[in-house]
Design an enzyme around this catalytic site. Structure first.
Site, PDB file in Angstrom:
ATOM      1  N   LYS A   1      -0.230   1.840  -7.165  1.00  0.00           N
ATOM      2  CA  LYS A   1       1.044   2.572  -7.067  1.00  0.00           C
ATOM      3  C   LYS A   1       2.009   2.061  -8.133  1.00  0.00           C
ATOM      4  O   LYS A   1       2.210   0.843  -8.258  1.00  0.00           O
ATOM      5  CB  LYS A   1       1.664   2.393  -5.677  1.00  0.00           C
ATOM      6  CG  LYS A   1       0.881   3.107  -4.565  1.00  0.00           C
ATOM      7  CD  LYS A   1       1.604   2.996  -3.233  1.00  0.00           C
ATOM      8  CE  LYS A   1       0.715   3.431  -2.080  1.00  0.00           C
ATOM      9  NZ  LYS A   1       0.684   4.846  -1.816  1.00  0.00           N
TER      10      LYS A   1
ATOM     11  N   HIS B   1      -2.415  -4.089   2.168  1.00  0.00           N
ATOM     12  CA  HIS B   1      -1.290  -3.524   1.414  1.00  0.00           C
ATOM     13  C   HIS B   1       0.013  -4.321   1.562  1.00  0.00           C
ATOM     14  O   HIS B   1       0.730  -4.543   0.595  1.00  0.00           O
ATOM     15  CB  HIS B   1      -1.036  -2.085   1.853  1.00  0.00           C
ATOM     16  CG  HIS B   1      -2.267  -1.239   1.909  1.00  0.00           C
ATOM     17  ND1 HIS B   1      -3.291  -1.354   0.993  1.00  0.00           N
ATOM     18  CD2 HIS B   1      -2.656  -0.258   2.769  1.00  0.00           C
ATOM     19  CE1 HIS B   1      -4.242  -0.473   1.288  1.00  0.00           C
ATOM     20  NE2 HIS B   1      -3.880   0.190   2.358  1.00  0.00           N
TER      21      HIS B   1
HETATM   22  C1  BG6 Z   1      -4.957   3.078   4.235  1.00  0.00           C
HETATM   23  C2  BG6 Z   1      -4.969   2.887   5.729  1.00  0.00           C
HETATM   24  O1  BG6 Z   1      -5.510   1.959   3.606  1.00  0.00           O
HETATM   25  O2  BG6 Z   1      -3.619   3.271   3.806  1.00  0.00           O
HETATM   26  C3  BG6 Z   1      -4.312   4.074   6.429  1.00  0.00           C
HETATM   27  O3  BG6 Z   1      -6.321   2.755   6.176  1.00  0.00           O
HETATM   28  C4  BG6 Z   1      -2.924   4.318   5.874  1.00  0.00           C
HETATM   29  O4  BG6 Z   1      -4.244   3.859   7.835  1.00  0.00           O
HETATM   30  C5  BG6 Z   1      -2.969   4.400   4.357  1.00  0.00           C
HETATM   31  O5  BG6 Z   1      -2.425   5.526   6.416  1.00  0.00           O
HETATM   32  C6  BG6 Z   1      -1.564   4.463   3.798  1.00  0.00           C
HETATM   33  O6  BG6 Z   1      -1.627   4.705   2.417  1.00  0.00           O
HETATM   34  P1  BG6 Z   1      -0.444   5.439   1.663  1.00  0.00           P
HETATM   35  O7  BG6 Z   1      -0.829   5.398   0.229  1.00  0.00           O
HETATM   36  O8  BG6 Z   1      -0.381   6.820   2.229  1.00  0.00           O
HETATM   37  O9  BG6 Z   1       0.800   4.668   1.984  1.00  0.00           O
END
Ligand code: BG6
Length: 487
Positions: free
Chosen positions: A183, A241
């Protein structure tokens, strides 16, 4: 810039959701932008027989569904020409030899990038079979393997996976994905921190009261109930994340921005985060589950247990307090939270500076908010005097800068990461030491949560943070910082 060398990208799991929603549209966009080598080929590996014609029709509909209006026919033809379907039948003992034979035909570059978007239990197995078919040997061309998340489900399984794949692959060949690193707003964190005299001198425990990293989603678990119930918010989001976002917000400046130097500093920081003290657990960790409620764009939605259809202690909301044991951050609480089915979609880092009392006794609390999504921005709140004769009257002004200007390039995180894979840039991928350090912080919490006496709180879908989550705050004047909400 087009790539200097041709390569062959092999997608395992090409019929899955990720491939349909992100990978093929992303590859098409990279082709459109002229970023793919003219001779690059994309081989989709599936577990069923399918004719080339059928596959191309399928791809066309994926691309058309996403880029309907201004589809460039020349680029579409070029893209489809790069694509090949190959069936790797699960009950065929010679499947990987046949794959190897096919790849040795003319037209395929022997620089091979394998993207494993498959069940985690298949990662090691596929790597074993690729090695057996001599497809990972780098004697004349590079070979890289991208492994989707999750890399293990705890320290032990991550280590077992590592032991297994490292029999065949060097660390420089392994691309462990965390798509948040693709990102743009995350990539911008280091730049903003280290190239602004306004920020770097105050980015420490002398000036910062505490830091929060927030990731809230309005989405529920949808049709991923089986996966989610075996995983939970902590392992799904926090282990990966959220900890990566925190690392970028708190690590030291790397010697250079080369992949190795960046990763070295990230590993150092991750190892300096102190695991939560188990004997004081309830002041550090909080979990909850959503019940039925109302989500603004969806209306009435079911609760987690109704979706699952059985009892479960698995959390859809997790909040954790950590401390970082180094000179820069000693004694600064770090609060992390993540949830499904909250009132808004927002990922941001909020930094609260130490309060100062103004002459009339008011508390001036500056906040700096780095918003990752949906808005990409830097937001600073500052107290100022109100114009007029009353010297004591102050108010807050908000400086809000969007990171994106009209006409800026938009590149999705999977596009960035696929390009990194074929160009050999590992800086936005996880080193095994990062994965291990992350599991070491998460494992003790998951273990403690096995104990059913640790309460699972609840919150109605569409609400704000459960009130009881405040229990993890160090001071009574701390609170969950809301997002900026400035459009
Ligand atoms: C994924 C998770 O890694 O990331 C999901 O398994 C989550 O549960 C997603 O919804 C969120 O990603 P982003 O890019 O939409 O914030």
């Amino acid at each position: 810039m087009t790539q200097k060398e041709a390569s062959t990208l092999l997608l395992f799991g090409a019929k899955g959701n990720l491939a349909r929603v992100k990978l093929f549209p992303g590859l098409f966009k990279l082709d459109l932008a002229g970023k793919l080598h003219p001779d690059m080929k994309i081989v989709s590996i599936g577990r069923q027989e399918e004719s080339h014609e059928e596959w191309i029709i399928n791809l066309k509909s994926i691309i058309r569904a996403k880029y309907d209006k201004d589809l460039n026919q020349t680029v579409l033809d070029r893209f489809l020409n790069r694509n090949i379907y190959h069936a790797n039948l699960p009950d065929d003992p010679d499947a990987f030899t046949k794959l190897s034979d096919r790849l040795s035909q003319e037209g395929f570059s022997q620089n091979l990038a394998f993207f494993l978007s498959v069940r985690p239990s298949d990662f090691a197995l596929i790597v074993d079979q690729l090695a057996e078919a001599n497809l990972l040997n780098e004697s004349s061309h590079w070979k890289r393997v991208l492994i989707e998340k999750p890399f293990g489900v705890n320290t032990e399984t991550a280590q077992a996976l590592q032991d297994s794949i490292s029999k065949h692959l060097k660390e420089s060949q392994i691309y462990r994905i965390d798509h948040y690193l693709g990102k743009f707003a995350l990539q911008n964190i280091l730049f903003t921190r280290f190239y602004n005299t306004l920020l770097e001198p105050i980015w420490n425990n002398q000036y910062i009261d505490h830091i929060q990293v927030t990731n809230h989603e309005t989405l529920g678990v949808g049709d991923r109930t089986t996966f989610y119930d075996a995983t939970g918010a902590l392992r799904d989001m926090m282990q990966s994340h959220i900890l990566q976002t925190l690392t970028l917000a708190t690590m030291e400046k790397p010697k250079s921005f080369s992949p190795n130097d960046v990763r070295e500093e990230k590993i150092k920081l991750l190892n300096q985060i102190k695991p939560v003290p188990i004997d004081d657990f309830e002041k550090y960790v909080f979990r909850a589950q959503y019940t039925s409620g109302t989500i603004s764009n969806e209306g009435e939605v079911k609760g987690y247990l109704e979706e699952l259809g059985q009892e479960s202690n698995v959390e859809t909301y997790a909040a954790v307090k950590f401390f970082i044991d180094n000179n820069r951050w000693r004694d600064v609480p770090i609060y992390l939270r993540t949830a499904k089915r909250l009132h808004e979609n927002a990922t941001y880092i909020s930094v609260k500076l130490k309060p100062i009392k103004t002459p009339n006794g008011e508390i001036n609390d500056n906040w700096i908010i780095i918003s990752i999504q949906p808005k990409e921005s830097i937001h600073i709140e500052i107290n100022t005097k109100v114009p007029g004769l009353d010297d004591a009257k102050s108010r807050k002004i908000q400086l809000d800068g969007g990171l994106r200007f009209e006409g800026d390039e938009t590149i999705d995180s999977y596009e960035t990461l696929m390009l990194d894979l074929i160009e050999g840039n590992q800086s936005r991928f996880l080193h095994i030491d990062e994965v291990n350090a992350q599991w070491k912080l998460i494992d003790p919490i998951v273990e403690k949560w096995q104990d059913s006496s640790v309460p699972v709180h609840s919150y109605p879908a569409g609400s704000k943070d459960p009130i009881d989550s405040k229990i993890i705050f160090e001071n009574s004047d701390q609170f969950w910082r809301s997002s900026i909400n400035i459009e």
